[in-house]
Each structure stands twice: as C-alpha cells, then as structure tokens.
Write a protein that holds these residues in place. Structure first.
Motif, PDB file in Angstrom:
ATOM      1  N   ARG A  30      -8.543  27.637  10.388  1.00 15.71           N
ATOM      2  CA  ARG A  30      -8.091  28.126  11.611  1.00 15.71           C
ATOM      3  C   ARG A  30      -6.653  29.341  11.603  1.00 15.71           C
ATOM      4  N   ILE A  31      -7.207  30.270  12.135  1.00 16.00           N
ATOM      5  CA  ILE A  31      -5.536  31.394  11.777  1.00 16.00           C
ATOM      6  C   ILE A  31      -4.757  31.351  12.511  1.00 16.00           C
ATOM      7  N   VAL A  32      -3.449  30.462  12.163  1.00 19.63           N
ATOM      8  CA  VAL A  32      -2.170  30.556  12.633  1.00 19.63           C
ATOM      9  C   VAL A  32      -1.254  31.254  12.755  1.00 19.63           C
ATOM     10  N   GLY A  33      -0.328  31.962  13.607  1.00 24.98           N
ATOM     11  CA  GLY A  33       0.477  32.722  13.856  1.00 24.98           C
ATOM     12  C   GLY A  33       0.148  33.554  14.134  1.00 24.98           C
ATOM     13  N   ASP A  34       0.761  35.015  14.422  1.00 19.55           N
ATOM     14  CA  ASP A  34       0.355  36.210  14.608  1.00 19.55           C
ATOM     15  C   ASP A  34       1.518  37.367  14.068  1.00 19.55           C
ATOM     16  N   VAL A  35       0.708  39.018  14.266  1.00 20.46           N
ATOM     17  CA  VAL A  35       1.220  39.430  13.398  1.00 20.46           C
ATOM     18  C   VAL A  35       2.123  40.688  13.695  1.00 20.46           C
ATOM     19  N   GLY A  36       1.468  40.902  15.348  1.00 17.28           N
ATOM     20  CA  GLY A  36       2.882  41.588  16.173  1.00 17.28           C
ATOM     21  C   GLY A  36       2.588  40.828  16.910  1.00 17.28           C
ATOM     22  N   PRO A  37       2.907  41.250  18.758  1.00 14.69           N
ATOM     23  CA  PRO A  37       2.528  40.619  19.572  1.00 14.69           C
ATOM     24  C   PRO A  37       1.725  39.328  20.287  1.00 14.69           C
ATOM     25  N   ARG A  38       2.499  38.169  20.237  1.00 15.22           N
ATOM     26  CA  ARG A  38       1.311  37.138  21.088  1.00 15.22           C
ATOM     27  C   ARG A  38      -0.112  37.520  22.075  1.00 15.22           C
ATOM     28  N   THR A  39      -0.885  37.607  20.730  1.00 14.98           N
ATOM     29  CA  THR A  39      -1.749  38.344  21.921  1.00 14.98           C
ATOM     30  C   THR A  39      -3.139  36.931  21.574  1.00 14.98           C
ATOM     31  N   GLU A  40      -3.652  36.449  22.964  1.00 15.34           N
ATOM     32  CA  GLU A  40      -4.939  35.879  22.989  1.00 15.34           C
ATOM     33  C   GLU A  40      -5.828  35.595  23.993  1.00 15.34           C
ATOM     34  N   VAL A  41      -7.352  34.491  23.075  1.00 14.08           N
ATOM     35  CA  VAL A  41      -8.348  35.409  24.044  1.00 14.08           C
ATOM     36  C   VAL A  41      -8.507  34.834  25.276  1.00 14.08           C
ATOM     37  N   LEU A  42      -8.413  35.194  26.409  1.00 18.29           N
ATOM     38  CA  LEU A  42      -8.240  34.278  27.750  1.00 18.29           C
ATOM     39  C   LEU A  42     -10.103  34.453  27.877  1.00 18.29           C
ATOM     40  N   VAL A  43     -10.200  33.057  28.423  1.00 14.37           N
ATOM     41  CA  VAL A  43     -11.970  33.315  29.189  1.00 14.37           C
ATOM     42  C   VAL A  43     -11.491  32.223  30.174  1.00 14.37           C
ATOM     43  N   GLY A  44     -12.768  32.635  31.039  1.00 12.43           N
ATOM     44  CA  GLY A  44     -12.741  32.208  32.377  1.00 12.43           C
ATOM     45  C   GLY A  44     -13.598  33.866  33.573  1.00 12.43           C
ATOM     46  N   VAL A  45     -13.499  32.984  34.322  1.00  6.54           N
ATOM     47  CA  VAL A  45     -13.746  33.741  35.822  1.00  6.54           C
ATOM     48  C   VAL A  45     -13.179  35.075  36.786  1.00  6.54           C
ATOM     49  N   PHE A  46     -13.684  36.004  36.671  1.00  2.41           N
ATOM     50  CA  PHE A  46     -12.667  37.177  37.466  1.00  2.41           C
ATOM     51  C   PHE A  46     -13.548  37.973  38.954  1.00  2.41           C
ATOM     52  N   THR A  47     -12.745  38.341  39.305  1.00  4.16           N
ATOM     53  CA  THR A  47     -13.713  38.868  40.594  1.00  4.16           C
ATOM     54  C   THR A  47     -12.254  39.458  41.065  1.00  4.16           C
ATOM     55  N   ARG A  48     -12.972  40.601  41.777  1.00  3.81           N
ATOM     56  CA  ARG A  48     -11.727  41.387  42.411  1.00  3.81           C
ATOM     57  C   ARG A  48     -10.924  41.078  43.434  1.00  3.81           C
ATOM     58  N   ARG A  49      -9.444  41.089  42.709  1.00  3.15           N
ATOM     59  CA  ARG A  49      -8.434  40.144  44.046  1.00  3.15           C
ATOM     60  C   ARG A  49      -8.618  40.691  45.625  1.00  3.15           C
ATOM     61  N   GLY A  50      -8.808  39.136  45.947  1.00  5.09           N
ATOM     62  CA  GLY A  50      -8.356  39.781  47.902  1.00  5.09           C
ATOM     63  C   GLY A  50      -9.975  39.511  48.268  1.00  5.09           C
ATOM     64  N   GLU A  51     -11.268  40.139  47.504  1.00  4.56           N
ATOM     65  CA  GLU A  51     -12.696  39.541  48.274  1.00  4.56           C
ATOM     66  C   GLU A  51     -12.684  38.365  48.743  1.00  4.56           C
ATOM     67  N   ARG A  52     -12.136  37.395  48.085  1.00  6.64           N
ATOM     68  CA  ARG A  52     -12.891  36.398  48.076  1.00  6.64           C
ATOM     69  C   ARG A  52     -11.545  35.975  49.658  1.00  6.64           C
ATOM     70  N   ALA A  53     -10.414  35.700  49.829  1.00  2.33           N
ATOM     71  CA  ALA A  53      -9.660  35.596  50.879  1.00  2.33           C
ATOM     72  C   ALA A  53     -10.422  36.335  51.927  1.00  2.33           C
ATOM     73  N   LEU A  94     -19.497  34.802  47.081  1.00  3.24           N
ATOM     74  CA  LEU A  94     -19.179  34.083  46.347  1.00  3.24           C
ATOM     75  C   LEU A  94     -17.801  33.442  46.529  1.00  3.24           C
ATOM     76  N   ASN A  95     -17.632  33.350  47.525  1.00  5.92           N
ATOM     77  CA  ASN A  95     -16.941  31.954  47.895  1.00  5.92           C
ATOM     78  C   ASN A  95     -17.582  30.396  47.182  1.00  5.92           C
ATOM     79  N   LEU A  96     -18.740  30.171  47.591  1.00  2.76           N
ATOM     80  CA  LEU A  96     -19.172  29.274  47.257  1.00  2.76           C
ATOM     81  C   LEU A  96     -19.814  29.441  45.491  1.00  2.76           C
ATOM     82  N   LEU A  97     -19.805  30.765  44.623  1.00  2.89           N
ATOM     83  CA  LEU A  97     -20.220  29.898  43.692  1.00  2.89           C
ATOM     84  C   LEU A  97     -18.911  30.015  42.847  1.00  2.89           C
ATOM     85  N   TRP A  98     -18.042  30.847  43.631  1.00  4.62           N
ATOM     86  CA  TRP A  98     -16.352  30.229  42.649  1.00  4.62           C
ATOM     87  C   TRP A  98     -16.206  28.540  42.556  1.00  4.62           C
ATOM     88  N   GLU A  99     -16.753  28.237  43.682  1.00  7.22           N
ATOM     89  CA  GLU A  99     -15.913  26.692  43.675  1.00  7.22           C
ATOM     90  C   GLU A  99     -17.110  25.972  42.507  1.00  7.22           C
TER      91      GLU A  99
END
Length: 340
Positions: free
Chosen positions: A291-314, A322-327
């Motif tokens: 496991r690598i600990v700490g950072d060399v520069g600014p705090r950097t992370e891998v974000l894992v998740g689900v992404f869609t264009r903002r506002g389309e679900r609403a 789209l909403n059924l799959l998101w749920e």
C-alpha cells in the motif's frame, strides 16, 4: 394582425431526399458510383440515377453540377459546389440523427450506458434489476466499454447517458471537474504497488509515496495512473521516476512481473491491489501488494462511482429508464474494490 406565410423553398430542393444525400456522401467517400453501389447494396445504375438527378437539380439551383464524370476507372470529380454540399449533407443527416436520438432519450425509448472494465459486473447486476421494466417499456439499452480517459468526453458529447467508472480527483480542483455531472460516489482511495521484488528489497506492507523515485516501476501510459503521477510530479514524471516498463493495459504488467522478465513494482489503484491480495484477481496471482501512503503533491484520490449529466435525472419522471437504473445502482451492494 397579419401572419406571415410558411417559409418558401424551391420545389427542386424539397424534392431532394435524405437517401439522395446519403448516396452523395457515400460516392464522395468511395470515389466512384460502382464502389458506392457495393457499399450501399444497390445496382450501380440506381446510384448513377440519383447522382444524375442531383446534378440536374443543383445545376438549376446553383449554376453548377455536383459531380463530374471522369474516365473509366477514375474517381468522380466533385466540383466546389459538390464539396460544399457533401459537407452540408453530412451535417444535415447528423443533425436529424441526433434529434431523433435526443427525442428517444427524452421519452425513455433508448438509454446508452458505459462502464470501465472493473465496474462492468456491478453495472450488469443493476441492469438485471431493471430488465423487466425495460422489456415492458421496449427500452433500447446500449452498453459500451469506456476507457477512463474518455469517460467525461463521452458524457459531454451525449454519446452516453450514464457511466460507471473511476476518475482522478485532486484537492482544489475537484469541484470544478465534477460541476457538470451528478455523481453517485462508491469509493475513494489511493494507490498500491503490485511487486515481484523480494521483501529485503521492498519490505513491509506499506511504502511512502515520497520514496517512489527509488523503485523500478511498471507504469501505465494512460488512464488513472498517468493522471495520478501528473498531479504529483507534473507532465514530465517519466524523467523523475525510474521506469522499468511502460504498458497500455494492466494485464500486460501482470504478465511482465509474473514471468520475471521485469523486476519491479507496478502502480495500480488501491482497489486492484486489494483484489489481488484477496485472490479476486487471478491474473495477478503470486504478486505481493504494498500500500502506498501519503502524497507527493496535492492530495489526489481515485473516485469510483456513477456519473451522469447534471440535471437530466431531475428533469425526467421517476419511471424514466435513467432514473430506474440510477436507483438500481444505488441499491447495489458488494466490495467496492473497483478501478479502471
């Protein structure tokens, strides 16, 4: 109150069909009516008849034919008017195709989703949850493999409506990066090493990020790892590190290290490192996870998740695909050891 009448267009122009426009484009790409006919699955005489019709039409409208015949076996010669109208034909057909696709997406008739390699299983599990609803409503679902580097590009271009995958986020820049998107966050993590180096060369289960310059590294040339290192060391990170091998995909790195052809440590996301350590990644069997600990520069992370264009679900009703799959994705459980 006087209302203006309908827009008047030349009759000859209105008689031009989309099929004729497609033929014009294919002849331009193929070079001859014969080759275009083969691509279109038609007789050459049918293609030539359409070209002759368009030549007469636009000679009358513009004063110049679109395509000039050449000698036998030679490519057709497009006039300046022909070249201009080929471009217009492409834009016209693309605009109509995009308009139809947008309407189908808005009405819930089609949904295009993507996933990086290591999130695909979770996406497919969620799709199974909504499959009966989709079948009942005749939803045309398209699932596409996406490289991490293309994730946001395909969302912006509306090639995909939803993506499961990973992105690199850096402290101070994350809000701007994610502003155009709605994000369902599954996990944040750092990096690990997969290594064939003996414990006396690389001891313990953790290693300081600041000491990476001391190790012979196997590096991915694209994707998350490249972005991570750029954040830490800048775009010239290769000159600052000891690079034992560069790879385009993780499995090449696994093979190099397992074969012993290269001795070193491969940078991977924390999720891949954990999966290898737990035996959930057979292709990395025999490699040790550090496991690598700490950072060399600014705090950097891998974000894992689900992404869609903002506002389309609403803006869509709750029963929209789209909403059924998101749920369904929000209800998914399991070890989020994911990466890309």
């Amino acid at each position: 109150m006087t209302l203006s009448g309908p827009q008047q267009y030349p009759t000859e122009l209105l008689d031009t069909t989309m099929d004729q426009l497609r033929t014009l484009i294919v002849v331009h790409e193929a070079g001859t009516a014969l080759r275009a006919a083969r691509l279109l699955g038609r007789e050459q005489s049918s293609v030539q008849k359409q070209l002759d019709t368009m030549n007469r039409t636009f000679a009358a409208l513009c004063g110049e034919e679109l395509v000039l015949k050449q000698g036998r076996g030679q490519d057709a010669l497009f006039t300046a008017t022909g070249e201009a109208l080929v471009g217009l034909a492409r834009r016209t057909l693309d605009a109509w195709s995009d308009g139809v696709h947008d309407a189908r997406r808005r009405l819930g008739r089609t949904l295009s989703v993507g996933s990086t390699r290591y999130t695909l299983g979770f996406l497919l599990d969620a799709v199974e949850r909504v499959s009966e609803d989709y079948a009942r409503d005749h939803v045309d679902l398209k699932v596409t493999h996406v490289r991490t580097a293309d994730l946001f590009t395909k969302l912006r271009a509306k090639e995909l409506d939803l993506v499961c995958g990973s992105v690199v986020v850096t402290e101070g820049r994350e809000a701007e990066l994610l502003a155009p998107y709605e994000v369902m966050e599954w996990r944040r993590s750092g990096l690990s090493l997969l290594t064939n180096l003996p414990p006396d060369r690389l001891p313990g289960t953790s290693f300081r990020a600041a000491d990476l310059t001391r190790l012979p590294l196997v590096l991915s040339t694209r994707g998350l790892i490249s972005r991570f290192l750029t954040s830490w060391y800048g775009p010239d990170y290769r000159q600052k590190l000891s690079v034992a091998a560069e790879i385009e995909a993780a499995h090449y790195g696994f093979e190099l290290l397992r074969s012993g052809v290269v001795s070193g440590a491969m940078l991977v996301t924390r999720g891949i490192g954990e999966a290898a350590a737990d035996g959930r990644l057979p292709e990395a069997g025999g490699l040790r996870t550090v496991r690598i600990v700490g950072d060399v520069g600014p705090r950097t992370e891998v974000l894992v998740g689900v992404f869609t264009r903002r506002g389309e679900r609403a803006s869509a009703p709750p029963g929209h695909p789209l909403n059924l799959l998101w749920e369904a994705l929000s209800r998914e459980s399991g070890p989020w050891w994911l990466s890309s």
